[in-house]
Design a protein around this motif. Structure first.
Motif, short mmCIF file in Angstrom:
data_model
loop_
_atom_site.label_atom_id
_atom_site.label_comp_id
_atom_site.label_asym_id
_atom_site.label_seq_id
_atom_site.Cartn_x
_atom_site.Cartn_y
_atom_site.Cartn_z
N GLU A 19 -2.75 -83.63 6.96
CA GLU A 19 -2.51 -83.82 5.53
C GLU A 19 -2.18 -82.52 4.80
OE1 GLU A 19 -5.95 -85.83 4.05
OE2 GLU A 19 -5.78 -87.43 5.54
N GLN A 20 -2.22 -81.42 5.50
CA GLN A 20 -1.98 -80.11 4.88
C GLN A 20 -0.47 -79.82 4.79
OE1 GLN A 20 -4.54 -78.14 3.58
NE2 GLN A 20 -5.58 -80.07 3.99
N CYS A 21 -0.13 -78.84 3.98
CA CYS A 21 1.26 -78.46 3.82
C CYS A 21 1.77 -77.80 5.11
CB CYS A 21 1.42 -77.51 2.64
SG CYS A 21 0.72 -75.87 2.92
N PRO A 22 3.09 -77.77 5.31
CA PRO A 22 3.66 -77.19 6.52
C PRO A 22 3.21 -75.75 6.79
CG PRO A 22 5.34 -78.41 5.35
CD PRO A 22 4.12 -78.36 4.46
N ALA A 23 3.09 -74.93 5.75
CA ALA A 23 2.69 -73.53 5.95
C ALA A 23 1.27 -73.44 6.51
CB ALA A 23 2.79 -72.76 4.64
N LYS A 24 0.37 -74.25 6.01
CA LYS A 24 -1.01 -74.24 6.49
C LYS A 24 -1.07 -74.74 7.93
CE LYS A 24 -5.45 -73.79 6.26
NZ LYS A 24 -6.05 -72.45 6.17
N ARG A 25 -0.34 -75.82 8.22
CA ARG A 25 -0.31 -76.34 9.60
C ARG A 25 0.18 -75.27 10.56
NH1 ARG A 25 2.17 -81.03 7.27
NH2 ARG A 25 4.11 -80.49 8.34
N ARG A 26 1.27 -74.59 10.19
CA ARG A 26 1.82 -73.57 11.07
C ARG A 26 0.82 -72.44 11.29
NH1 ARG A 26 6.55 -71.92 13.34
NH2 ARG A 26 6.57 -69.72 13.86
N GLY B 61 10.66 -68.84 5.35
CA GLY B 61 11.81 -69.54 4.76
C GLY B 61 12.21 -70.80 5.50
N SER B 62 11.71 -70.99 6.72
CA SER B 62 12.10 -72.16 7.50
C SER B 62 10.87 -72.90 8.02
CB SER B 62 12.98 -71.72 8.68
OG SER B 62 12.24 -70.85 9.53
N LEU B 63 10.03 -73.32 7.10
CA LEU B 63 8.78 -73.99 7.47
C LEU B 63 9.03 -75.33 8.11
CD1 LEU B 63 6.64 -73.10 4.37
CD2 LEU B 63 6.47 -72.14 6.65
#
Length: 94
Positions: free
Chosen positions: A51-58, A90-92
């Protein structure tokens, strides 16, 4: 939110990108942390991470993958974590 299967695919894509091969990738309910890494190469991630944003997941994915190579949070670990989380800002993933 993404599915567990899509998340696992992202883990393997990022692993390939940074040259680390996990033996297993699991997603399950965890109450105290986002992810964990075993000495046998098994990565486990919290379902809440889906459920987290892409940046946090990465960030969490890279963190656990790097523990397969660097078992502690020493200088090299921190440098590699920064490198692999900042260079793709820039490319999450999504």
């Amino acid at each position: 939110m993404i599915t567990a299967e899509r998340f696992k695919k992202q883990v393997l894509e990022i692993a390939d990108e940074i040259g680390i091969e996990p033996r297993e990738v699991h997603v399950r309910k965890m109450t105290r942390k986002w992810g964990s890494c075993s000495t046998t190469g098994r990565l486990t991630f919290a379902t809440a991470l889906l459920e987290q944003c892409p940046a946090k997941r990465r960030e969490v994915i890279v963190h656990e993958l790097l523990h397969l190579r660097y078992p502690n949070h020493g200088r090299m670990f921190r440098l590699m974590l920064e490198r692999h989380t900042k260079e793709v800002a820039g490319s999450l993933i999504e």
